[in-house]
Write a protein that holds these residues in place. Sequence first.
Motif, PDB file in Angstrom:
ATOM      1  N   GLY A  93       0.876  -1.179  -0.019  1.00  0.00           N
ATOM      2  CA  GLY A  93       0.014  -0.033  -0.110  1.00  0.00           C
ATOM      3  C   GLY A  93       0.927   1.282  -0.023  1.00  0.00           C
ATOM      4  O   GLY A  93       1.909   1.338  -0.046  1.00  0.00           O
ATOM      5  N   GLN A  94       0.057   2.378   0.038  1.00  0.00           N
ATOM      6  CA  GLN A  94       0.620   3.686  -0.075  1.00  0.00           C
ATOM      7  C   GLN A  94      -0.239   4.373   0.884  1.00  0.00           C
ATOM      8  O   GLN A  94      -1.325   4.196   1.145  1.00  0.00           O
ATOM      9  N   TYR A  95       0.372   5.587   1.229  1.00  0.00           N
ATOM     10  CA  TYR A  95       0.024   6.466   2.436  1.00  0.00           C
ATOM     11  C   TYR A  95       0.410   8.024   1.993  1.00  0.00           C
ATOM     12  O   TYR A  95       1.495   8.265   1.212  1.00  0.00           O
ATOM     13  N   ARG A  96      -0.515   8.843   2.363  1.00  0.00           N
ATOM     14  CA  ARG A  96       0.077  10.365   2.230  1.00  0.00           C
ATOM     15  C   ARG A  96      -0.397  11.260   3.228  1.00  0.00           C
ATOM     16  O   ARG A  96      -1.650  11.096   3.704  1.00  0.00           O
ATOM     17  N   VAL A  97       0.155  12.263   3.739  1.00  0.00           N
ATOM     18  CA  VAL A  97      -0.316  13.170   4.886  1.00  0.00           C
ATOM     19  C   VAL A  97      -0.395  14.464   4.065  1.00  0.00           C
ATOM     20  O   VAL A  97       0.579  14.740   3.321  1.00  0.00           O
ATOM     21  N   ASP A  98      -1.444  14.983   4.630  1.00  0.00           N
ATOM     22  CA  ASP A  98      -1.860  16.183   4.063  1.00  0.00           C
ATOM     23  C   ASP A  98      -2.157  16.182   2.374  1.00  0.00           C
ATOM     24  O   ASP A  98      -1.219  15.829   1.608  1.00  0.00           O
ATOM     25  N   VAL A  99      -3.152  16.418   2.002  1.00  0.00           N
ATOM     26  CA  VAL A  99      -3.832  16.387   0.498  1.00  0.00           C
ATOM     27  C   VAL A  99      -2.795  17.318  -0.152  1.00  0.00           C
ATOM     28  O   VAL A  99      -2.586  16.879  -1.311  1.00  0.00           O
ATOM     29  N   ARG A 110       7.608   0.950  10.139  1.00  0.00           N
ATOM     30  CA  ARG A 110       8.581   1.615  10.812  1.00  0.00           C
ATOM     31  C   ARG A 110       7.904   2.901  11.529  1.00  0.00           C
ATOM     32  O   ARG A 110       6.798   2.900  11.392  1.00  0.00           O
ATOM     33  N   GLY A 111       8.498   3.772  12.330  1.00  0.00           N
ATOM     34  CA  GLY A 111       7.831   4.954  12.850  1.00  0.00           C
ATOM     35  C   GLY A 111       7.350   4.823  14.315  1.00  0.00           C
ATOM     36  O   GLY A 111       7.277   3.399  14.753  1.00  0.00           O
ATOM     37  N   MET A 112       7.097   5.526  14.946  1.00  0.00           N
ATOM     38  CA  MET A 112       6.470   5.576  16.262  1.00  0.00           C
ATOM     39  C   MET A 112       5.088   5.415  16.353  1.00  0.00           C
ATOM     40  O   MET A 112       4.359   5.732  15.195  1.00  0.00           O
ATOM     41  N   ASN A 113       4.538   4.548  17.328  1.00  0.00           N
ATOM     42  CA  ASN A 113       3.035   4.402  17.581  1.00  0.00           C
ATOM     43  C   ASN A 113       2.390   5.889  17.419  1.00  0.00           C
ATOM     44  O   ASN A 113       2.796   6.866  18.019  1.00  0.00           O
ATOM     45  N   GLY A 114       1.177   5.679  16.660  1.00  0.00           N
ATOM     46  CA  GLY A 114       0.750   7.048  16.539  1.00  0.00           C
ATOM     47  C   GLY A 114       1.102   7.881  15.439  1.00  0.00           C
ATOM     48  O   GLY A 114       0.399   9.004  15.071  1.00  0.00           O
ATOM     49  N   SER A 115       2.246   7.557  14.756  1.00  0.00           N
ATOM     50  CA  SER A 115       2.679   8.395  13.527  1.00  0.00           C
ATOM     51  C   SER A 115       1.975   7.821  12.554  1.00  0.00           C
ATOM     52  O   SER A 115       1.288   6.855  12.266  1.00  0.00           O
ATOM     53  N   PRO A 116       1.836   8.837  11.299  1.00  0.00           N
ATOM     54  CA  PRO A 116       1.118   8.384  10.058  1.00  0.00           C
ATOM     55  C   PRO A 116       1.951   7.352   9.521  1.00  0.00           C
ATOM     56  O   PRO A 116       0.944   6.399   9.044  1.00  0.00           O
ATOM     57  N   VAL A 117       3.042   7.111   9.384  1.00  0.00           N
ATOM     58  CA  VAL A 117       3.722   5.726   8.808  1.00  0.00           C
ATOM     59  C   VAL A 117       3.184   4.652   9.628  1.00  0.00           C
ATOM     60  O   VAL A 117       2.987   3.497   8.909  1.00  0.00           O
ATOM     61  N   LYS A 118       3.246   4.565  10.823  1.00  0.00           N
ATOM     62  CA  LYS A 118       3.111   3.496  11.628  1.00  0.00           C
ATOM     63  C   LYS A 118       1.607   3.246  11.564  1.00  0.00           C
ATOM     64  O   LYS A 118       1.072   2.019  11.823  1.00  0.00           O
ATOM     65  N   ASN A 119       0.683   4.152  11.760  1.00  0.00           N
ATOM     66  CA  ASN A 119      -0.897   3.998  11.304  1.00  0.00           C
ATOM     67  C   ASN A 119      -1.101   3.440  10.103  1.00  0.00           C
ATOM     68  O   ASN A 119      -1.827   2.329  10.055  1.00  0.00           O
ATOM     69  N   ALA A 120      -0.185   3.609   9.091  1.00  0.00           N
ATOM     70  CA  ALA A 120      -0.675   3.206   7.673  1.00  0.00           C
ATOM     71  C   ALA A 120      -0.157   1.490   7.838  1.00  0.00           C
ATOM     72  O   ALA A 120      -0.923   0.854   7.307  1.00  0.00           O
ATOM     73  N   TRP A 121       0.901   1.499   8.468  1.00  0.00           N
ATOM     74  CA  TRP A 121       1.278  -0.007   8.504  1.00  0.00           C
ATOM     75  C   TRP A 121       0.405  -0.893   9.425  1.00  0.00           C
ATOM     76  O   TRP A 121      -0.019  -1.859   9.137  1.00  0.00           O
TER      77      TRP A 121
END
Length: 138
Positions: A93-99, A110-121
């Motif tokens: 998959g892919q994700y993006r922050v802010d349109v 990767r990333g910390m819990n609560g971060s956009p990258v971790k939420n995507a994972w």
Amino acid sequence: MKQLFLILLFSIAIVSHSNAQDAPKRSTKAIIEYNNKGEALQEIAWILSEKGFYFEEVNETIGIMSTGILADGKTEYRLNVVVDGEGNAMITGQYRVDVIDNKFTIIENRGMNGSPVKNAWNILEEVATETGMPVRYE
């Protein structure tokens, strides 16, 4: 009797954990071991729709599904599923922050819990584990 109960409890814990594998850091895909292509597509499609995803492309003959964008606050997600002839399903998959930033980034563990990258994972991993089938990560 107490020992027998503890052995039984321990055995149940091992069996319930046997279908799961901890995802290594930087994993970008989940591979779910099905034995049937049609079953894999149908079950994963149901899980994705339950999570609020809609589908932009589904081709059962080839064995692919691509979701549309699912927005969660300022983060948007898209997932892709490819099922091979043996029924093994790969989810990426892919994700993006802010349109405003039109660039999608590959989902990885990767990333910390609560971060956009971790939420995507976490979304990708939840879809894979909710199948109840054996999952491995790459």
